[in-house]
Motif scaffolding. Structure first.
Motif, PDB file in Angstrom:
ATOM      1  N   GLY A  61      -1.199  50.024  80.224  1.00  0.00           N
ATOM      2  CA  GLY A  61       0.252  50.014  80.299  1.00  0.00           C
ATOM      3  C   GLY A  61       0.903  50.693  79.115  1.00  0.00           C
ATOM      4  O   GLY A  61       0.243  51.131  78.171  1.00  0.00           O
ATOM      5  N   ALA A  85       9.733  46.579  84.393  1.00  0.00           N
ATOM      6  CA  ALA A  85       9.003  46.462  83.129  1.00  0.00           C
ATOM      7  C   ALA A  85       9.369  45.118  82.505  1.00  0.00           C
ATOM      8  O   ALA A  85      10.464  44.592  82.724  1.00  0.00           O
ATOM      9  CB  ALA A  85       9.373  47.604  82.183  1.00  0.00           C
ATOM     10  N   GLY A  97       3.472  47.823  83.075  1.00  0.00           N
ATOM     11  CA  GLY A  97       2.079  47.726  83.494  1.00  0.00           C
ATOM     12  C   GLY A  97       1.722  48.774  84.532  1.00  0.00           C
ATOM     13  O   GLY A  97       2.527  49.103  85.414  1.00  0.00           O
ATOM     14  N   ALA A  98       0.500  49.280  84.458  1.00  0.00           N
ATOM     15  CA  ALA A  98       0.055  50.343  85.357  1.00  0.00           C
ATOM     16  C   ALA A  98       0.024  49.915  86.817  1.00  0.00           C
ATOM     17  O   ALA A  98       0.231  50.729  87.719  1.00  0.00           O
ATOM     18  CB  ALA A  98      -1.333  50.827  84.939  1.00  0.00           C
ATOM     19  N   GLY A 119       3.603  51.624  88.214  1.00  0.00           N
ATOM     20  CA  GLY A 119       3.669  51.876  86.786  1.00  0.00           C
ATOM     21  C   GLY A 119       2.795  53.018  86.323  1.00  0.00           C
ATOM     22  O   GLY A 119       3.174  53.795  85.437  1.00  0.00           O
ATOM     23  N   ASN A 165      -3.657  49.435  76.132  1.00  0.00           N
ATOM     24  CA  ASN A 165      -4.453  49.005  77.273  1.00  0.00           C
ATOM     25  C   ASN A 165      -5.292  47.782  76.909  1.00  0.00           C
ATOM     26  O   ASN A 165      -6.194  47.870  76.086  1.00  0.00           O
ATOM     27  CB  ASN A 165      -5.350  50.145  77.739  1.00  0.00           C
TER      28      ASN A 165
END
Length: 390
Positions: A61, A85, A97-98, A119, A165
């Motif tokens: 992220g 977010a 976050g991804a 994300g 991450n």
């Protein structure tokens, strides 16, 4: 205490890098070199081994700051291209976050064949220099009176943006099959019924934590290649298991070590950072990570001589066992077998499908190798160890 015939220091290796005299090999080249020369001679001749992986890393992220403009605000809700977010930090800090899906594309609408924006795609868009729409809301206070903000921003507009991450570079992982009678959609990709395919995720002999399985050189403060820029290992990642079962090579035979990493997004290259839509699952992020292994002695040289035949991966059922928390292992297969495109499960041959890109992983290792050989990248001494038991 073990004694070694070869003893080098990171400082000595860095001096050789500065002078253009360092011998640098990627991890696949080192495997051949250890087989050819033996570990002692290889340790004498080689200074650095570069590793690489390019794979989906869901635990990733962006930690960022949007800056202030009058009147100032304390953000309570924030979206980037409609992807929420988390903004419960300081006034204008947030974490994206991804795997967070866009609000107009929530997980309950995910189904096979449908692209999911999330994300990971926002992060890639920003690194590509694209503008994304920022929307923020606040309840307003005396010191932060603004209640709304809507504008387009680029990465250059953000005062700070870091990739942070929590869990990358898993040291070994599951080979996923599906024993049920229907196709299922997982973070490991679609799995056909009755074990008609097996999906796996690792770059094998190129993978960072297979080349330093006992964390002899990788620790807090290790300088790394992260998505085309320079990053650092912060420490152990979430779900880090310091004492897994190991084979005779010291390599874990179940999911084991993980790393938490950080890097400045403004240095990064979108070639090594790609938002992905995993069919029937959701959004994520493909991340390129390369870690240099200093060859300080023959023990480290021996570990960097790991081959795909030395790596054993557990086969697990994702149809029933995994979602129900059943820890059963159906068996082990070597990465060499998996990379052949076919493995045997329950006496039947089934196709094996990599989730990790081997060509891109090799490219990461070779790009880091080039940086070191050009004197643009020096090794760092870890300031603390990552927990590991043998």
């Amino acid at each position: 205490m073990a004694t070694h015939q070869v003893n080098k220091t990171i400082q000595e290796i860095n001096e050789r890098i500065r002078k253009g005299k360092a011998v640098v090999l990627n991890a696949e080249e080192m495997t051949a070199e250890v087989r050819r020369l033996g570990k002692v001679k290889a340790a004498k001749e080689v200074d650095v081994v570069t590793t690489g992986t390019f794979s989906t890393m869901c635990s990733s992220g962006m930690l960022f700051n949007i800056g202030q403009e009058p009147p100032v605000m304390k953000v309570s809700e924030l979206w980037m291209n409609t992807v929420p977010a988390y903004s419960g930090l300081a006034a204008v800090d947030a974490f994206l976050g991804a795997t967070e899906p866009a609000e107009d594309d929530p997980l309950n609408k995910v189904h096979p064949g449908r692209f999911v924006y999330g994300g990971g795609h926002v992060i890639e868009d920003l690194v590509r220099g694209k503008a994304v729409h920022l929307k923020a809301r606040a309840y307003g206070t005396d010191c932060y009176p603004r209640r709304k903000l809507d504008k387009d921003v680029t990465l250059a507009d953000l005062p700070n943006a870091w990739l942070i991450n929590p869990r990358n570079c898993y040291q070994n992982y599951n080979c996923a099959v599906n024993l049920t009678s229907r196709t299922i959609y997982t973070y490991m990709g679609p799995l056909k019924p009755k074990s008609r395919n097996a999906n796996f995720a690792t770059s094998g002999a190129l993978s960072p934590l297979f080349n330093d399985p006992l964390f002899k050189t990788i620790g807090m403060g290790t300088r790394i290649f992260l998505a085309g820029g320079i990053g650092y290992v912060i420490g152990a990642g979430t779900q880090h298991n310091p004492k897994p079962p190991r084979n005779e090579y010291g390599i874990p035979t179940t999911p084991a070590g993980t790393l938490m990493v950080k890097g400045d997004m403004k240095q990064m290259n979108a070639r090594y950072l790609r938002g992905v839509s995993v069919v029937g699952y959701g959004s994520s992020l493909n991340v390129g990570v390369g870690i240099p292994i200093p060859i300080l002695n023959e023990e480290i040289a021996w570990h960097t001589g790991v081959s795909n035949a030395d790596i054993q991966m557990p086969v697990r059922d994702y149809g029933y066992d995994y979602p129900n928390g059943v820890p059963r292992v159906l068996g082990h297969v070597t990465l060499e077998e998996l990379m052949s495109g076919e493995i045997v499960v329950d006496g039947r041959k089934i196709p094996s499908i990599p989730v990790t890109s081997h060509p891109m992983s090799l490219e990461v290792a070779n790009e880091l190798k080039r940086w070191i050989m050009d004197g643009k990248f020096l090794l760092s001494q870890p300031v603390d160890e990552i927990e590991c038991f043998i």
